[in-house]
Design an enzyme around this catalytic site. Structure first.
Site, mmCIF file in Angstrom:
data_model
loop_
_atom_site.group_PDB
_atom_site.id
_atom_site.type_symbol
_atom_site.label_atom_id
_atom_site.label_comp_id
_atom_site.label_asym_id
_atom_site.label_seq_id
_atom_site.Cartn_x
_atom_site.Cartn_y
_atom_site.Cartn_z
ATOM 1 N N GLY A 178 0.863 -1.370 0.028
ATOM 2 C CA GLY A 178 0.041 -0.014 0.062
ATOM 3 C C GLY A 178 0.928 1.490 -0.214
ATOM 4 N N THR A 225 12.584 -8.398 -6.112
ATOM 5 C CA THR A 225 12.297 -9.363 -5.020
ATOM 6 C C THR A 225 13.817 -10.251 -4.746
ATOM 7 O OG1 THR A 225 10.195 -9.630 -5.871
ATOM 8 C CG2 THR A 225 10.965 -11.424 -4.626
ATOM 9 N N CYS A 280 -0.525 2.187 -10.339
ATOM 10 C CA CYS A 280 -1.116 2.115 -8.870
ATOM 11 C C CYS A 280 -2.534 2.600 -9.265
ATOM 12 C CB CYS A 280 -0.386 2.833 -8.163
ATOM 13 S SG CYS A 280 -0.310 4.569 -8.631
HETATM 14 C C1 LIG Z 1 7.594 -5.508 -1.810
HETATM 15 C C2 LIG Z 1 7.579 -4.999 -2.833
HETATM 16 C C3 LIG Z 1 7.035 -3.387 -3.032
HETATM 17 C C4 LIG Z 1 7.175 -2.957 -4.236
HETATM 18 N N1 LIG Z 1 6.885 -1.533 -4.373
HETATM 19 C C5 LIG Z 1 6.800 -0.919 -5.338
HETATM 20 C C6 LIG Z 1 6.425 0.283 -5.599
HETATM 21 O O1 LIG Z 1 6.522 1.250 -4.509
HETATM 22 N N2 LIG Z 1 6.575 1.158 -6.760
HETATM 23 C C7 LIG Z 1 6.804 0.292 -8.139
HETATM 24 O O2 LIG Z 1 6.767 1.052 -9.147
HETATM 25 N N3 LIG Z 1 7.020 -1.055 -7.876
HETATM 26 C C8 LIG Z 1 6.848 -1.638 -6.740
HETATM 27 N N4 LIG Z 1 7.283 -2.702 -6.563
HETATM 28 C C9 LIG Z 1 7.312 -3.699 -7.979
HETATM 29 C C10 LIG Z 1 8.730 -3.862 -8.455
HETATM 30 O O3 LIG Z 1 9.480 -2.666 -8.389
HETATM 31 C C11 LIG Z 1 8.931 -4.782 -9.638
HETATM 32 O O4 LIG Z 1 8.419 -3.887 -10.734
HETATM 33 C C12 LIG Z 1 8.407 -6.099 -9.328
HETATM 34 O O5 LIG Z 1 8.498 -6.591 -8.190
HETATM 35 C C13 LIG Z 1 8.687 -7.152 -10.551
HETATM 36 O O6 LIG Z 1 10.441 -7.283 -10.197
HETATM 37 P P1 LIG Z 1 11.025 -8.417 -9.291
HETATM 38 O O7 LIG Z 1 10.328 -9.587 -9.796
HETATM 39 O O8 LIG Z 1 12.435 -8.302 -9.683
HETATM 40 O O9 LIG Z 1 10.466 -8.103 -8.187
HETATM 41 C C14 LIG Z 1 7.237 -3.747 -5.560
HETATM 42 C C15 LIG Z 1 7.611 -5.001 -5.501
HETATM 43 C C16 LIG Z 1 7.624 -5.601 -4.268
HETATM 44 C C17 LIG Z 1 8.081 -7.117 -4.157
#
Ligand SMILES: Cc1cc2nc3c(=O)[nH]c(=O)nc-3n(C[C@H](O)[C@H](O)[C@H](O)COP(=O)(O)O)c2cc1C
Ligand SMILES: Cc1cc2nc3c(=O)[nH]c(=O)nc-3n(C[C@H](O)[C@H](O)[C@H](O)COP(=O)(O)OP(=O)(O)OC[C@H]3O[C@@H](n4cnc5c(N)ncnc54)[C@H](O)[C@@H]3O)c2cc1C
Ligand SMILES: Cc1cc2nc3c(=O)[nH]c(=O)nc-3n(C[C@H](O)[C@H](O)[C@H](O)COP(=O)(O)OP(=O)(O)OC[C@H]3O[C@@H](n4cnc5c(N)ncnc54)[C@H](O)[C@@H]3O)c2cc1C
Ligand SMILES: Cc1cc2nc3c(=O)[nH]c(=O)nc-3n(C[C@H](O)[C@H](O)[C@H](O)COP(=O)(O)O)c2cc1C
Ligand code: FES
Ligand code: FES
Lengths: 301, 318, 318, 301
Positions: B74, B280, B136
């Site tokens: 959130g 992640t 979002c």
């Molecule tokens: C805990 C968590 C918080 C995240 N918060 C944001 C955020 O604030 N803004 C955003 O654009 N993406 C957010 N993401 C998405 C990541 O930036 C990314 O786009 C997504 O996790 C896919 O990449 P990954 O598989 O390497 O995690 C969040 C992801 C995770 C897991």
């Protein structure tokens, strides 16, 4: 009282030196000299699980049971609670595991000798023996209470050789039948303790706080929230905590905790495996709605 | 041979290496800096920041899933004013290159956040680019995610563009939860985005079979991690292919989704990404951003490829 | 207490247990029957069959991915006439309950396949339901997947419905690769589908970083396996919630996507599925369909739940 | 000649009895009595990898090196080719692994004594010693050729104690410098063989077929296509094979193979890690387009 949450972290591939059953738990000793040198009671480590082919991405957190800076070993006590911990309980000496630590804020330790009561529930007793020793070294009188559902889930009753010990079990299979909090009021009174330390399930920590507060006793509790990163970057491990400024914030238990002054935790928001955001929390949906409402009023004027 | 890892994100933004952090997976820098120098990361992407302080949702906020996780934070954060006052100066103090991720509940809020950011004393020295997190919810439009709708996506960009100097490129961050991601890409680029970040998380739900209720406090969560990498590669591929075919404007793509190793970073690059974010994977290995960059360099070296820029999108040629 | 695992798919279709095979992950029965009796499976869902024999695509046709895989088979199969001549009699001979999955490159082909199937001598005795795999490309509409478009989805159903007796329910199989799956669900149900199967695979790509080209011969593949389970649960949840809210017609849902254990099957059920298919997990454990049913029964027993039907969708109540 | 592809399959959790290095490979002995009892040379087993926490879902296939029906053991030879095989090469005696088998159609064995040449490339030699023995038991004269890139990648040269053996390596580190197919023509001529059996990389199998065909020698080859299921349900492992009716079909190498008459395989469709669908294959895109074109012509008339 000082904290170390800004200090350097170590991410190491650690050799398992020993692994043995301890009741229902597994007692693990790993070689991680940097972590052993830096750790303080109340801190934790996070272990990667499943090895190279793992489909389990997140680390699992464990309170540090004790460290031996001379030999560079770090010890933890692990309950088989699911696939990740099961993998850990199957590690044998000679294998390697990724360990990250020391994590979190340790239990604050008084600068002056102060009588204290320490409470551990289940594997929550793991850090208490080390903490007891650190407190005793400072000249504190320490009483220890260990509790668990059953004798098998009681950890370390045999390790408390230098501390007055009370044991409770829910089923009476060891010690007094009842909750770990049952003997607390009496102990506080008889020892004149002004500090309590507790580690265990959330309802226990809440109960400890509730017993301590009316007696003017500060209760430091080590909470256990579900954690994705353990290092403060993911914001999954939060709970509502009142700050020094009186404002409630959703605070990360991995870097602002896991040890908190129990009186500052908003226990009423925590129930049934969930934590709600109190309406008066900074940036809560309720407060933002009020803000937007006020702004709308303002602009319509 | 040393491999030249520099990458060009357009508008004069040259990064020393193409491995970045992913927004929301590295907070605002201080925490990771306890492990390694964040100034050595290609660019540090901050947690999406809104106008006001945000408590975020209740917990559980996460669920582990096979080779991934769901999160439902959130957008907890300090708000842009505290960000500008505390986080930006700190990022500057350690010499980090920042890409600041901004969010809002209305397109006007996005613009307001951008304005406050651009006005910050540390902006020029520290902010290499802005990532506009349009993945979002748009409160005005029934909570529908902006990037699920081309018109809403374009509207955000149209309001943000005038607030930001052209030397600071705007990257629109897209969600994969759409029927045709090239339509959203086109809308964002035509409205003034100078690049795209793909992909944000996939919408998912986990049920607690013990309590027989949704596991996450916020019901739905975003799926991330290696599990979604094939979807990220596909999204990058489709948009890059549309650019090559001249169907949509050409612009740099920042790839994100499931990157854990240098080979994963190379995979997204070959599909069309000019830089790659690590999200992640940081939770598994907090040193991942640095390690991935090193592995990527080693891999290119082993393949005899002198420049990272040479392999961007080349899988489309074979 | 013995748990009553029967489930009702509507129109008099009662299955002894709710665990089915997923189309394309169990061929047409003979192969799995070498391991265990397929008549004991809730229902056996056959590989999607088209009018003519199909060679399918070249290879590689698969890529392993974290906790999942990509496949790009191209609906290889014998064609409906050989299916009716060889496979259906065999399924009948072993006493299997079949759900026959049909596909086509045009809505007319779907109808043709349905007609040939319904005309088969073994149809009444063996076919419990028909699954209409509209998650395949519509050649007339630039190869766009039918289930990505409400109008195309409805058209297929409108042509198939008149070919099939009402006592044989039609389940439309949906893709998750859409902005709003409830819109497609509504289109299919309003056009005469009597149930929904969700989800088919997610579109993904894998790049061979060694050869620097797409790994799959057919470029894109379908992502399946435990990796996608959160997306399946979310799709089921959204559609079931829309039914409860009266926004779309109410109909049984067959859940599919990443089911590997009895607990996974329960998760999809709690989200709203009246039956659950096991697909990719079969490749890991060919006995998975039988094991999952056993585990599901044990789990309900341990929870003191006497009837499977009692837990369908109950996570929406908590 | 008979096949067993319709027989019962066994999915078992098998104990690892022994695991040892063999050059660059790992030689594994597992206890799987049902499989040991039923298997024939040319068949394979599929192993699940990574254990309970695994993110690798698909099984890995391995030719059966030999079986010992009396002790119930099944042996395989594994090259470390990636994460799955690496996990397998780290298994030690006492651990367990999921094994599925026996899979596929065994090498057809002549009913009458017939001179044969057997060729194994790399770990492709694993099934050849067992096959040699089965053929010798039928009274066949057997010549064996083993080849590999280097001596370390040569498997089993020491196991060929009862068979005339020729060894080749690409780099000359053992035996003749050259390809495993180099000595083939001469051997076929000198032994008068009318049957050849080969297991190894695709280019080798193709070359073996090309040498045998003009000499009227039947070459049975065991192919190695990427397999998701190993049991015939997924259709990932196909290659174009000409049937008895002269029609080319995309045939599943896991149940219709992995052993094929090399003369029936459409080698020209296989190149550079890919297999294309020949235009004249049943149901090929080209043939369907022609069909649709004809139908359109028909309906417009
Ligand atoms: C805990 C968590 C918080 C995240 N918060 C944001 C955020 O604030 N803004 C955003 O654009 N993406 C957010 N993401 C998405 C990541 O930036 C990314 O786009 C997504 O996790 C896919 O990449 P990954 O598989 O390497 O995690 C969040 C992801 C995770 C897991
Ligand atoms: C600060 C801290 C200290 C801890 N100390 C100990 C200890 O000393 N000994 C011990 O046995 N356990 C301890 N735990 C709990 C331990 O981390 C969990 O039991 C473990 O993460 C469960 O993983 P699993 O895969 O076995 O179970 P699963 O339930 O399958 O885990 C699924 C996911 O949820 C998370 N999760 C589940 N339960 C918990 C939990 N209780 N706390 C945090 N995350 C959870 C896991 O990390 C994982 O991401 C501690 C937890 C924290 C946060
Ligand atoms: C019938 C048959 C018999 C085989 N016999 C042997 C043997 O006796 N000894 C031996 O060492 N290897 C053998 N192989 C090859 C072995 O199965 C692969 O090396 C192994 O699957 C690679 O898995 P990985 O995770 O290590 O590599 P990765 O390359 O990471 O595997 C990724 C995916 O591709 C598949 N894959 C990759 N390479 C192959 C391949 N060559 N064949 C089939 N699937 C592949 C894997 O199964 C997995 O799904 C055989 C393969 C087949 C089909
Ligand atoms: C190899 C393979 C082939 C498939 N073929 C079909 C098919 O012919 N028709 C269909 O409707 N779905 C097909 N699917 C999709 C599955 O039926 C199922 O919807 C999807 O794989 C998700 O379920 P799972 O995660 O349990 O595999 C196929 C999936 C795989 C992996
Ligand atoms: S566990 Fe990630 S912030 Fe605490
Ligand atoms: S590997 Fe699945 S059909 Fe051959």
């Amino acid at each position: 009282m000082t904290t170390t949450s800004g200090d350097r972290l170590h991410s190491v591939r650690a050799e398992v030196i020993a692994a043995a059953a301890a009741g229902d738990y597994r007692h693990l000793v790993v070689l991680a000299p940097e972590i052993a040198a830096a750790a303080r009671p109340g801190q934790f480590v996070a272990l990667a699980v499943g090895g190279e082919t793992s489909g389990l991405l997140l680390r699992r957190s464990f309170s540090i049971h004790r460290v031996e800076p001379d030999t560079g070993t770090v010890e933890i006590v692990v309950a088989d609670a699911g696939p990740g911990t099961r993998w850990i309980t199957r590690l044998v000496a000679g294998e390697a595991v990724e360990v990250l630590g020391p994590l979190g804020v340790p239990f604050p330790v008084p600068d002056e000798p102060t009588p204290c009561v320490l409470l551990g529930g289940g594997y929550g007793s793991a850090p208490m023996f080390w903490l007891a020793k650190v407190l005793q070294d400072k000249g504190c009188h320490v009483d220890l209470v260990l509790g668990a559902a059953t004798q098998d889930r009681l950890f370390g009753a045999d390790l408390a050789d230098r501390v007055p010990l009370t044991v409770t079990t829910d089923d009476g299979s060891a010690g007094i039948t009842g909750r770990v909090t049952d003997p607390l009021s009496d102990l506080l009174r008889t020892s004149g303790a002004t500090l309590a330390y507790a580690c265990g399930p959330m309802p226990m920590l809440r109960a400890v706080t509730q017993v301590c507060r009316p007696l003017g006793v500060t209760a430091y509790v080590a909470v256990e929230e579900s954690m994705a990163c353990g290092i403060g970057v993911c914001m999954t491990c939060v709970l509502p905590v009142v700050g020094a400024d009186g404002v409630t914030r959703m605070s990360r238990s991995c870097v602002e905790g896991p040890t908190f002054d129990g009186a500052r935790v908003r226990w009423e928001a925590i129930a049934d495996g969930r934590v709600a955001v109190p309406d008066d929390c900074l940036g809560s949906p309720a407060s933002l709605a009020a803000l937007n409402h006020a702004a709308a009023q303002g602009s319509s004027r | 041979m040393t491999v030249d890892l520099t990458t060009d994100l357009g508008h004069g933004v040259l990064l020393p290496n193409p491995v970045l952090t992913a927004s929301g997976c590295a907070a605002n820098g201080k925490e990771l800096h306890r492990l390694e120098d964040i100034a050595k990361i290609g660019a540090f992407v901050t947690k999406s920041v809104k106008r006001d302080p945000q408590s975020g949702r209740g917990t559980p906020r996460m669920a582990e899933t096979p080779s991934g996780m769901l999160n439902s934070i959130g957008l907890q954060g300090p708000g842009i004013h505290a960000f500008v006052e505390h986080d930006l100066p700190w990022l500057r103090s350690v010499g980090a290159r920042a890409i600041v991720s901004i969010a809002g509940e209305s397109s006007a809020e996005f613009a307001e956040v951008a304005r406050a950011l651009v006005a910050a004393p540390d902006f020029d020295a520290t902010v290499a680019a802005i990532e506009v997190n349009i993945s979002c919810p748009n409160v005005a439009n029934r909570g529908l995610v902006y990037a699920c709708d081309p018109a809403s996506s374009a509207e955000v960009l149209r309001l943000v563009v005038p607030e930001v100097p052209r030397s600071t490129p705007l990257f629109a961050k897209l969600t994969p939860d759409v029927t045709d991601i090239t339509v959203i890409a086109e809308a964002a680029l035509s409205a003034g985005a100078q690049g795209l970040t793909m992909i944000n998380t996939l919408l998912g739900i986990r049920i607690d079979t013990e309590r027989m209720r949704p596991h996450l406090f916020g019901l739905t969560g975003g799926l991330s991690g290696p599990a979604i990498r094939p979807v990220a590669v596909r999204a990058i591929w489709q948009v890059y292919a549309a650019m090559r075919a001249g169907r949509i404007p050409t612009a740099p793509i920042i790839g994100v989704g499931g990157v854990r190793t240098g080979e994963d970073a190379l995979e997204l690059t070959l599909a069309g990404a000019s830089a790659v974010q690590v999200g992640t994977a940081i939770f598994n290995d907090p040193l991942a951003p640095w390690r991935v960059a090193r592995e990527l360099g080693d891999l290119l070296h082993a393949r005899g490829i002198p420049r990272y820029a040479d392999v961007v999108g080349v899988a489309h040629d074979h």
